[in-house]
Motif scaffolding. Structure first.
Motif, PDB file in Angstrom:
ATOM      1  N   LYS A  11       2.337   3.020 -12.216  1.00 39.28           N
ATOM      2  CA  LYS A  11       3.307   2.467 -11.264  1.00 39.28           C
ATOM      3  C   LYS A  11       3.286   0.940 -11.197  1.00 39.28           C
ATOM      4  CE  LYS A  11       0.187   3.228  -7.313  1.00 39.28           C
ATOM      5  NZ  LYS A  11      -0.013   3.991  -6.067  1.00 39.28           N
ATOM      6  N   SER A  12       2.227   0.300 -11.741  1.00 37.65           N
ATOM      7  CA  SER A  12       2.157  -1.170 -11.721  1.00 37.65           C
ATOM      8  C   SER A  12       3.144  -1.789 -12.699  1.00 37.65           C
ATOM      9  CB  SER A  12       0.749  -1.648 -12.069  1.00 37.65           C
ATOM     10  OG  SER A  12       0.506  -1.516 -13.468  1.00 37.65           O
ATOM     11  N   GLY A  13       3.495  -1.047 -13.744  1.00 35.76           N
ATOM     12  CA  GLY A  13       4.393  -1.571 -14.767  1.00 35.76           C
ATOM     13  C   GLY A  13       3.724  -2.487 -15.770  1.00 35.76           C
ATOM     14  N   ILE A  14       2.421  -2.701 -15.651  1.00 33.80           N
ATOM     15  CA  ILE A  14       1.680  -3.582 -16.554  1.00 33.80           C
ATOM     16  C   ILE A  14       1.352  -2.837 -17.845  1.00 33.80           C
ATOM     17  CG2 ILE A  14      -0.472  -4.873 -16.894  1.00 33.80           C
ATOM     18  CD1 ILE A  14      -0.485  -5.347 -13.838  1.00 33.80           C
ATOM     19  N   LYS A  15       1.801  -3.406 -18.976  1.00 32.35           N
ATOM     20  CA  LYS A  15       1.546  -2.775 -20.273  1.00 32.35           C
ATOM     21  C   LYS A  15       0.841  -3.706 -21.259  1.00 32.35           C
ATOM     22  CE  LYS A  15       5.537   0.314 -19.886  1.00 32.35           C
ATOM     23  NZ  LYS A  15       6.842   0.738 -20.479  1.00 32.35           N
ATOM     24  N   THR A  16       0.900  -5.021 -20.992  1.00 36.56           N
ATOM     25  CA  THR A  16       0.286  -6.003 -21.882  1.00 36.56           C
ATOM     26  C   THR A  16      -0.486  -7.037 -21.060  1.00 36.56           C
ATOM     27  OG1 THR A  16       2.123  -7.591 -21.837  1.00 36.56           O
ATOM     28  CG2 THR A  16       2.263  -5.775 -23.458  1.00 36.56           C
ATOM     29  N   PHE A  17      -1.313  -7.821 -21.733  1.00 34.49           N
ATOM     30  CA  PHE A  17      -2.033  -8.893 -21.049  1.00 34.49           C
ATOM     31  C   PHE A  17      -1.056  -9.907 -20.458  1.00 34.49           C
ATOM     32  CE2 PHE A  17      -5.756  -7.133 -22.894  1.00 34.49           C
ATOM     33  CZ  PHE A  17      -6.855  -7.680 -22.232  1.00 34.49           C
ATOM     34  N   GLU A  18       0.020 -10.155 -21.160  1.00 35.31           N
ATOM     35  CA  GLU A  18       1.007 -11.126 -20.683  1.00 35.31           C
ATOM     36  C   GLU A  18       1.616 -10.707 -19.342  1.00 35.31           C
ATOM     37  OE1 GLU A  18      -0.036 -11.908 -24.663  1.00 35.31           O
ATOM     38  OE2 GLU A  18       0.713 -10.016 -23.813  1.00 35.31           O
ATOM     39  N   ASP A  19       1.644  -9.392 -19.090  1.00 35.93           N
ATOM     40  CA  ASP A  19       2.197  -8.883 -17.828  1.00 35.93           C
ATOM     41  C   ASP A  19       1.304  -9.200 -16.626  1.00 35.93           C
ATOM     42  OD1 ASP A  19       4.352  -7.774 -19.188  1.00 35.93           O
ATOM     43  OD2 ASP A  19       3.409  -5.795 -19.381  1.00 35.93           O
ATOM     44  N   LEU A  20       0.094  -9.677 -16.874  1.00 36.13           N
ATOM     45  CA  LEU A  20      -0.839  -9.977 -15.779  1.00 36.13           C
ATOM     46  C   LEU A  20      -0.481 -11.248 -15.022  1.00 36.13           C
ATOM     47  CD1 LEU A  20      -4.301  -9.280 -17.479  1.00 36.13           C
ATOM     48  CD2 LEU A  20      -3.064  -7.781 -15.900  1.00 36.13           C
ATOM     49  N   LYS A  21       0.347 -12.089 -15.619  1.00 31.74           N
ATOM     50  CA  LYS A  21       0.641 -13.399 -15.015  1.00 31.74           C
ATOM     51  C   LYS A  21       1.184 -13.231 -13.596  1.00 31.74           C
ATOM     52  CE  LYS A  21       2.061 -17.946 -16.416  1.00 31.74           C
ATOM     53  NZ  LYS A  21       2.500 -18.807 -17.528  1.00 31.74           N
ATOM     54  N   GLY A  22       0.501 -13.901 -12.653  1.00 30.87           N
ATOM     55  CA  GLY A  22       0.903 -13.851 -11.254  1.00 30.87           C
ATOM     56  C   GLY A  22       0.432 -12.625 -10.501  1.00 30.87           C
ATOM     57  N   LYS A  23      -0.286 -11.738 -11.171  1.00 33.98           N
ATOM     58  CA  LYS A  23      -0.728 -10.487 -10.557  1.00 33.98           C
ATOM     59  C   LYS A  23      -2.124 -10.618  -9.939  1.00 33.98           C
ATOM     60  CE  LYS A  23       2.866  -8.123 -12.155  1.00 33.98           C
ATOM     61  NZ  LYS A  23       3.901  -7.527 -11.276  1.00 33.98           N
ATOM     62  N   LYS A  24      -2.428  -9.692  -9.030  1.00 27.74           N
ATOM     63  CA  LYS A  24      -3.767  -9.611  -8.441  1.00 27.74           C
ATOM     64  C   LYS A  24      -4.644  -8.785  -9.372  1.00 27.74           C
ATOM     65  CE  LYS A  24      -2.297  -9.932  -3.596  1.00 27.74           C
ATOM     66  NZ  LYS A  24      -2.266  -9.220  -2.282  1.00 27.74           N
ATOM     67  N   VAL A  25      -5.695  -9.432  -9.921  1.00 26.72           N
ATOM     68  CA  VAL A  25      -6.524  -8.781 -10.929  1.00 26.72           C
ATOM     69  C   VAL A  25      -8.000  -8.926 -10.564  1.00 26.72           C
ATOM     70  CG1 VAL A  25      -7.106  -8.651 -13.384  1.00 26.72           C
ATOM     71  CG2 VAL A  25      -4.812  -9.379 -12.691  1.00 26.72           C
ATOM     72  N   SER A  26      -8.700  -7.798 -10.522  1.00 25.60           N
ATOM     73  CA  SER A  26     -10.148  -7.839 -10.290  1.00 25.60           C
ATOM     74  C   SER A  26     -10.837  -8.257 -11.579  1.00 25.60           C
ATOM     75  CB  SER A  26     -10.659  -6.472  -9.842  1.00 25.60           C
ATOM     76  OG  SER A  26     -12.068  -6.467  -9.782  1.00 25.60           O
ATOM     77  N   VAL A  27     -11.697  -9.290 -11.471  1.00 21.86           N
ATOM     78  CA  VAL A  27     -12.398  -9.815 -12.658  1.00 21.86           C
ATOM     79  C   VAL A  27     -13.911  -9.736 -12.515  1.00 21.86           C
ATOM     80  CG1 VAL A  27     -10.494 -11.341 -13.323  1.00 21.86           C
ATOM     81  CG2 VAL A  27     -12.272 -12.183 -11.747  1.00 21.86           C
ATOM     82  N   ILE A  34      -3.563 -15.927 -12.867  1.00 21.57           N
ATOM     83  CA  ILE A  34      -3.650 -14.674 -12.118  1.00 21.57           C
ATOM     84  C   ILE A  34      -4.215 -14.950 -10.737  1.00 21.57           C
ATOM     85  CG2 ILE A  34      -4.002 -13.285 -14.220  1.00 21.57           C
ATOM     86  CD1 ILE A  34      -6.986 -13.094 -13.402  1.00 21.57           C
ATOM     87  N   LYS A  35      -4.074 -13.963  -9.863  1.00 20.88           N
ATOM     88  CA  LYS A  35      -4.699 -14.043  -8.536  1.00 20.88           C
ATOM     89  C   LYS A  35      -5.997 -13.242  -8.623  1.00 20.88           C
ATOM     90  CE  LYS A  35      -0.153 -14.362  -6.374  1.00 20.88           C
ATOM     91  NZ  LYS A  35       0.866 -13.662  -5.529  1.00 20.88           N
ATOM     92  N   ALA A  36      -7.062 -13.935  -8.994  1.00 21.21           N
ATOM     93  CA  ALA A  36      -8.331 -13.272  -9.283  1.00 21.21           C
ATOM     94  C   ALA A  36      -8.982 -12.713  -8.026  1.00 21.21           C
ATOM     95  CB  ALA A  36      -9.277 -14.241  -9.970  1.00 21.21           C
ATOM     96  N   GLN A  37      -9.481 -11.497  -8.140  1.00 22.80           N
ATOM     97  CA  GLN A  37     -10.215 -10.827  -7.069  1.00 22.80           C
ATOM     98  C   GLN A  37     -11.610 -10.499  -7.593  1.00 22.80           C
ATOM     99  OE1 GLN A  37      -8.251 -10.225  -4.079  1.00 22.80           O
ATOM    100  NE2 GLN A  37      -6.897 -11.545  -5.289  1.00 22.80           N
ATOM    101  N   ASN A  38     -12.638 -10.813  -6.820  1.00 24.31           N
ATOM    102  CA  ASN A  38     -14.020 -10.585  -7.257  1.00 24.31           C
ATOM    103  C   ASN A  38     -14.556  -9.287  -6.652  1.00 24.31           C
ATOM    104  OD1 ASN A  38     -14.108 -14.025  -6.713  1.00 24.31           O
ATOM    105  ND2 ASN A  38     -14.299 -13.135  -8.746  1.00 24.31           N
TER     106      ASN A  38
END
Length: 327
Positions: free
Chosen positions: A135-151, A177-181
Motif C-alpha cells: 500500500k506504500s507504493g514504494i518499488k524502488t530506492f528512488e521512491d524513498l525520496k521525501g518518505k519516512k524511513v527507519s534506518v 528522506i525523513k529518517a527514523q531511528n
C-alpha cells in the motif's frame, strides 16, 4: 647466618618474579588461567535473528562447557562491540563490517578503536532488507525520496548499511528522506500502523519482525539491482550479492539484494580452552538447531570473511579441522 639470609632473600625474589610473570602472561591472548563461572552472549532485539539463535547457542555452550550461559537482548552489532569492551559480556553477535570498523577505529568507532576483541567465527549471511508494504507504493530506492524511513539507531550496523545503499542510489539520509531511528520491532509496528513508509532491516532471513508484519499486510522487499550491487561491492568490498527467496514473507518471486556476514566475537582474555569448547559446541552442534540459519553455520566456512584476528581457542578448533582463512 647473614649469608644464609641473603641467599634465602634472593631465592624468594626469583620465585616472586616467576609468579608475577605467570600472572601477567596471556591476559590478552586467551592463554591465561582466568576462571570462568558464567558467560553472557550479547545478541540483538527480540524480534531479530541474533536473539533466538543466541538462546540456542547458549544451550549448546552450556552443554559442552558446563558453564552457565545466558543470551542478552541488545542494540546489536555496534553496541555489542562496545559492550564487550566495557565488560558487559564475554561473547557477542556482530556484523563482519562492524567488527572491521571497530578493530580499525573507523566510521562510528573513529577515535575509539576496539582491539581487545577477537573472532570465534563466521555464521551466515546478514541480508540487507529494505522493507515496505504494497500500500506504500514504494518499488524502488528512488521512491524513498521525501518518505519516512527507519534506518536503525545512529552508529548501528543497519544505519551504516542504509547510509551506504542510499549513497549508491544518489540519496542521503540527512537530505532526501525523513529518517527514523527505530529498532526492528518498532519498525514493524510503525509500518503496520502507517507511521513510516519503509524500513531498513539487516538480519538473517526470514526475520521475525518482517514475518510478523506479513501476517497483517502484504510485504514488499525493494530490490537492489545488479548494477547497483556491483557499484556498492566495488566501494565497500565486505558486501556480497544476496537473494531473498521466493516464498519468504509471501513473496511471489526472488528479490535481489546484498548482504554482509554475521559472526561471533569474544573477549581476548577468555581462556583458550574455554573458547575452543565454545567454538566446538557451536560448529559441531549447528546441525541440531531449529532456526533456519542453522544450515548456514558450517565448520568449513567458519573463517570466511573474517576481517579481525581469530581467538587462539577458535583457531585451534579450525586448525584441527583443516580450515584456513580465505586468502
Amino acid at each position: 647466618m647473614k649469608k644464609n639470609f641473603f641467599k634465602l632473600t634472593a631465592i624468594l625474589s626469583v620465585l616472586a618474579l616467576f609468579v608475577l610473570a605467570a600472572c601477567g602472561s596471556g591476559s590478552n591472548n586467551g592463554s591465561g588461567d582466568k576462571e570462568v563461572e558464567f558467560l553472557s552472549i550479547l545478541t540483538g532485539g527480540t524480534t531479530g535473528t541474533y536473539y533466538p539463535l543466541g538462546g540456542m547457542f547458549a544451550q549448546l555452550i552450556e552443554d559442552e562447557t558446563g558453564i552457565s550461559t545466558t543470551p542478552e537482548s541488545s542494540q546489536a552489532s555496534a553496541a555489542n562491540m562496545t559492550g564487550l569492551k566495557d565488560g558487559k559480556a564475554e561473547i557477542a553477535f556482530v556484523q563482519t563490517d562492524i567488527a572491521y570498523y571497530a578493530a580499525n577505529g573507523e566510521l562510528m568507532f573513529e577515535g575509539d578503536k576496539i582491539d581487545m576483541v577477537s573472532a570465534i567465527g563466521a555464521l551466515y549471511p546478514e541480508t540487507v532488507q529494505l522493507v515496505t508494504t504494497a500500500k506504500s507504493g514504494i518499488k524502488t530506492f528512488e521512491d524513498l525520496k521525501g518518505k519516512k524511513v527507519s534506518v536503525g539507531a545512529p552508529g548501528s550496523g543497519t544505519y551504516a548499511n542504509a547510509e551506504q545503499l542510499l549513497e549508491i542510489h544518489g540519496l542521503s539520509i540527512k537530505d532526501d528522506i525523513k529518517a527514523q531511528n527505530l529498532d526492528f520491532g518498532e519498525s514493524q509496528e510503525s509500518l503496520q500502523s502507517g507511521q513510516i513508509d519503509a524500513a531498513f532491516i539487516t538480519a538473517g532471513t526470514p526475520t521475525a519482525a518482517v514475518e510478523t508484519l506479513n501476517a497483517t499486510t502484504e510485504v514488499v522487499i525493494v530490490p537492489v539491482e545488479d548494477a547497483k550491487a556491483d557499484e556498492l561491492i566495488k566501494k565497500y568490498p565486505y558486501y556480497a550479492k544476496e537473494v531473498v527467496p521466493k516464498g519468504t514473507y509471501g513473496l511471489e518471486e526472488d528479490v535481489p539484494t546484498v548482504s554482509v556476514g554475521a559472526m561471533l566475537v569474544v573477549q581476548n582474555d577468555l581462556p583458550k580452552d574455554v573458547v575452543y569448547k565454545i567454538t566446538k559446541a557451536i560448529y559441531e552442534g549447528a546441525g541440531s538447531l531449529t532456526h533456519p540459519k542453522g544450515k548456514f553455520i558450517k565448520t568449513e566456512t567458519g573463517l570466511n570473511g573474517i576481517g579481525i584476528p581469530v581467538h587462539p581457542g577458535a583457531k585451534k578448533f579450525f586448525d584441527e579441522n583443516g580450515v584456513k582463512a580465505e586468502q
